[in-house]
Design a protein around this motif. Sequence first.
Motif, PDB file in Angstrom:
ATOM      1  N   GLN A 128      -9.020  -0.440 -14.119  1.00  0.00           N
ATOM      2  CA  GLN A 128      -9.065  -0.254 -12.666  1.00  0.00           C
ATOM      3  C   GLN A 128     -10.478  -0.480 -12.131  1.00  0.00           C
ATOM      4  N   ALA A 129     -11.476   0.049 -12.842  1.00  0.00           N
ATOM      5  CA  ALA A 129     -12.863  -0.095 -12.387  1.00  0.00           C
ATOM      6  C   ALA A 129     -13.290  -1.555 -12.377  1.00  0.00           C
ATOM      7  N   ALA A 130     -12.924  -2.295 -13.431  1.00  0.00           N
ATOM      8  CA  ALA A 130     -13.320  -3.700 -13.528  1.00  0.00           C
ATOM      9  C   ALA A 130     -12.639  -4.540 -12.458  1.00  0.00           C
ATOM     10  N   LEU A 131     -11.338  -4.334 -12.264  1.00  0.00           N
ATOM     11  CA  LEU A 131     -10.614  -5.121 -11.259  1.00  0.00           C
ATOM     12  C   LEU A 131     -11.089  -4.770  -9.845  1.00  0.00           C
ATOM     13  N   LYS A 132     -11.430  -3.503  -9.628  1.00  0.00           N
ATOM     14  CA  LYS A 132     -11.971  -3.114  -8.328  1.00  0.00           C
ATOM     15  C   LYS A 132     -13.325  -3.783  -8.094  1.00  0.00           C
ATOM     16  N   TYR A 133     -14.151  -3.817  -9.125  1.00  0.00           N
ATOM     17  CA  TYR A 133     -15.458  -4.477  -9.016  1.00  0.00           C
ATOM     18  C   TYR A 133     -15.294  -5.951  -8.659  1.00  0.00           C
ATOM     19  N   LEU A 134     -14.278  -6.599  -9.236  1.00  0.00           N
ATOM     20  CA  LEU A 134     -14.045  -8.029  -9.015  1.00  0.00           C
ATOM     21  C   LEU A 134     -13.164  -8.302  -7.804  1.00  0.00           C
ATOM     22  N   ASP A 135     -12.721  -7.216  -7.134  1.00  0.00           N
ATOM     23  CA  ASP A 135     -11.845  -7.340  -5.963  1.00  0.00           C
ATOM     24  C   ASP A 135     -10.561  -8.078  -6.314  1.00  0.00           C
ATOM     25  N   LEU A 136      -9.989  -7.693  -7.468  1.00  0.00           N
ATOM     26  CA  LEU A 136      -8.714  -8.260  -7.920  1.00  0.00           C
ATOM     27  C   LEU A 136      -7.647  -7.175  -7.938  1.00  0.00           C
ATOM     28  N   SER A 137      -6.408  -7.583  -7.763  1.00  0.00           N
ATOM     29  CA  SER A 137      -5.302  -6.630  -7.713  1.00  0.00           C
ATOM     30  C   SER A 137      -4.665  -6.460  -9.088  1.00  0.00           C
ATOM     31  N   ASP A 138      -4.410  -5.202  -9.472  1.00  0.00           N
ATOM     32  CA  ASP A 138      -3.732  -4.964 -10.745  1.00  0.00           C
ATOM     33  C   ASP A 138      -2.249  -5.302 -10.661  1.00  0.00           C
ATOM     34  N   GLN A 139      -1.776  -5.667  -9.451  1.00  0.00           N
ATOM     35  CA  GLN A 139      -0.400  -6.128  -9.304  1.00  0.00           C
ATOM     36  C   GLN A 139      -0.257  -7.583  -9.751  1.00  0.00           C
ATOM     37  N   LYS A 140      -1.351  -8.311  -9.749  1.00  0.00           N
ATOM     38  CA  LYS A 140      -1.318  -9.719 -10.139  1.00  0.00           C
ATOM     39  C   LYS A 140      -1.982  -9.985 -11.477  1.00  0.00           C
ATOM     40  N   VAL A 141      -2.974  -9.173 -11.815  1.00  0.00           N
ATOM     41  CA  VAL A 141      -3.716  -9.368 -13.057  1.00  0.00           C
ATOM     42  C   VAL A 141      -3.312  -8.274 -14.051  1.00  0.00           C
ATOM     43  N   ASP A 142      -2.886  -8.699 -15.230  1.00  0.00           N
ATOM     44  CA  ASP A 142      -2.449  -7.752 -16.263  1.00  0.00           C
ATOM     45  C   ASP A 142      -3.470  -7.754 -17.399  1.00  0.00           C
ATOM     46  N   VAL A 143      -4.012  -6.582 -17.710  1.00  0.00           N
ATOM     47  CA  VAL A 143      -5.010  -6.435 -18.763  1.00  0.00           C
ATOM     48  C   VAL A 143      -4.451  -5.538 -19.859  1.00  0.00           C
ATOM     49  N   THR A 144      -4.541  -6.007 -21.098  1.00  0.00           N
ATOM     50  CA  THR A 144      -4.131  -5.203 -22.250  1.00  0.00           C
ATOM     51  C   THR A 144      -5.338  -4.964 -23.140  1.00  0.00           C
ATOM     52  N   LEU A 145      -5.570  -3.710 -23.481  1.00  0.00           N
ATOM     53  CA  LEU A 145      -6.696  -3.333 -24.337  1.00  0.00           C
ATOM     54  C   LEU A 145      -6.167  -2.727 -25.622  1.00  0.00           C
ATOM     55  N   LYS A 146      -6.641  -3.227 -26.762  1.00  0.00           N
ATOM     56  CA  LYS A 146      -6.203  -2.721 -28.054  1.00  0.00           C
ATOM     57  C   LYS A 146      -7.408  -2.531 -28.963  1.00  0.00           C
ATOM     58  N   LEU A 147      -7.524  -1.326 -29.501  1.00  0.00           N
ATOM     59  CA  LEU A 147      -8.620  -1.020 -30.413  1.00  0.00           C
ATOM     60  C   LEU A 147      -8.092  -0.030 -31.443  1.00  0.00           C
ATOM     61  N   ALA A 148      -7.798  -0.533 -32.625  1.00  0.00           N
ATOM     62  CA  ALA A 148      -7.147   0.281 -33.648  1.00  0.00           C
ATOM     63  C   ALA A 148      -8.079   1.347 -34.201  1.00  0.00           C
ATOM     64  N   ASP A 149      -7.485   2.501 -34.520  1.00  0.00           N
ATOM     65  CA  ASP A 149      -8.160   3.588 -35.246  1.00  0.00           C
ATOM     66  C   ASP A 149      -9.358   4.162 -34.501  1.00  0.00           C
ATOM     67  N   VAL A 150      -9.370   4.084 -33.183  1.00  0.00           N
ATOM     68  CA  VAL A 150     -10.447   4.662 -32.389  1.00  0.00           C
ATOM     69  C   VAL A 150      -9.816   5.517 -31.292  1.00  0.00           C
ATOM     70  N   GLY A 151     -10.325   6.741 -31.129  1.00  0.00           N
ATOM     71  CA  GLY A 151      -9.818   7.622 -30.087  1.00  0.00           C
ATOM     72  C   GLY A 151     -10.932   8.084 -29.182  1.00  0.00           C
ATOM     73  N   GLY A 152     -10.556   8.751 -28.089  1.00  0.00           N
ATOM     74  CA  GLY A 152     -11.546   9.281 -27.169  1.00  0.00           C
ATOM     75  C   GLY A 152     -11.871   8.316 -26.044  1.00  0.00           C
ATOM     76  N   PRO A 153     -12.680   8.770 -25.081  1.00  0.00           N
ATOM     77  CA  PRO A 153     -12.935   7.993 -23.863  1.00  0.00           C
ATOM     78  C   PRO A 153     -14.245   7.222 -23.828  1.00  0.00           C
ATOM     79  N   SER A 154     -15.040   7.254 -24.899  1.00  0.00           N
ATOM     80  CA  SER A 154     -16.426   6.780 -24.787  1.00  0.00           C
ATOM     81  C   SER A 154     -16.592   5.259 -24.771  1.00  0.00           C
ATOM     82  N   ALA A 155     -15.502   4.509 -24.961  1.00  0.00           N
ATOM     83  CA  ALA A 155     -15.606   3.039 -24.900  1.00  0.00           C
ATOM     84  C   ALA A 155     -15.338   2.494 -23.505  1.00  0.00           C
ATOM     85  N   GLY A 156     -15.124   3.382 -22.544  1.00  0.00           N
ATOM     86  CA  GLY A 156     -14.720   2.942 -21.207  1.00  0.00           C
ATOM     87  C   GLY A 156     -15.654   1.933 -20.571  1.00  0.00           C
ATOM     88  N   LEU A 157     -16.958   2.215 -20.583  1.00  0.00           N
ATOM     89  CA  LEU A 157     -17.921   1.298 -19.968  1.00  0.00           C
ATOM     90  C   LEU A 157     -17.862  -0.081 -20.595  1.00  0.00           C
TER      91      LEU A 157
END
Length: 263
Positions: free
Chosen positions: A130-159
């Motif tokens: 959401q933060a990245a698409l907002k920065y780029l002024d793009l809609s999440d209704q049109k752009v689909d982003v999938t993030l996958k990172l195995a064996d890692v938990g927690g929120p610290s990779a957000g940036l």
Amino acid sequence: MLSRLTRPKAVAVCALPVAALIATAAFAPLPFAVAQPGMTANVLGENKGTEVITISGAPTRSTDGQLRMTTIEATGPDTDVTLADVIGNWFRTDRAVMPHEAVYPSGNSVKEIEQHNAEQMKQSQDAATQAALKYLDLSDQKVDVTLKLADVGGPSAGLLFSLGIVDKLHGDGSGGDLTGGRTIAGTGTIDAAGRVGAVGGVSLKTQAARRDGATVFLVPKAECGEASSELPKGLRLIPVTTLNGAVDSLVALEKGKGSVPSC
């Protein structure tokens, strides 16, 4: 009838329970975890054979350089940490003795902790998108982003997730890469508005970053002091508070123009 002990005998008798107490304490589990530098992953590439960031609904660009998220590895939530472990790791720069509850939610089972970490990762990925698409002024209704990172938990990779999305979709805005071809690492939570938050184990993460080739490390501004205290040689710190600020700093660094903040 009571007999009187000589001083040496009295000392010896008193020393026995003290020695027993010390021996017991040395092997009794304590409410700590021992952490060390963990793995890093380039969010612009693959992790364990799977693309970390996949985007559809908008044109993407080929990228150069790396954006590496960083982690720490800690003793398991059900691992006993003794006084000997604490003493043995306290003065090592590549280890950190941390309160158990700072690493794992207190009072939860291993399964609950794993589920909690997975939920935090999912929330972080959603916020990063959401933060990245907002920065780029793009809609999440049109752009689909999938993030996958195995064996890692927690929120610290957000940036780093957000920066990776921006780089794949927009780069530096003038045809170049945010990385400038460098290996850049970092850490930090992010919310949907693009605000960067503090994380734990920053001094260990800088060691993991340098070990894996990074020359620049993005750190939440509030943790500049901790990051600077054990900073590996050859690693430059850039403090950040927002996604906008992080992008601006990387563009200024890449182009050699403008101000690049430092800790």
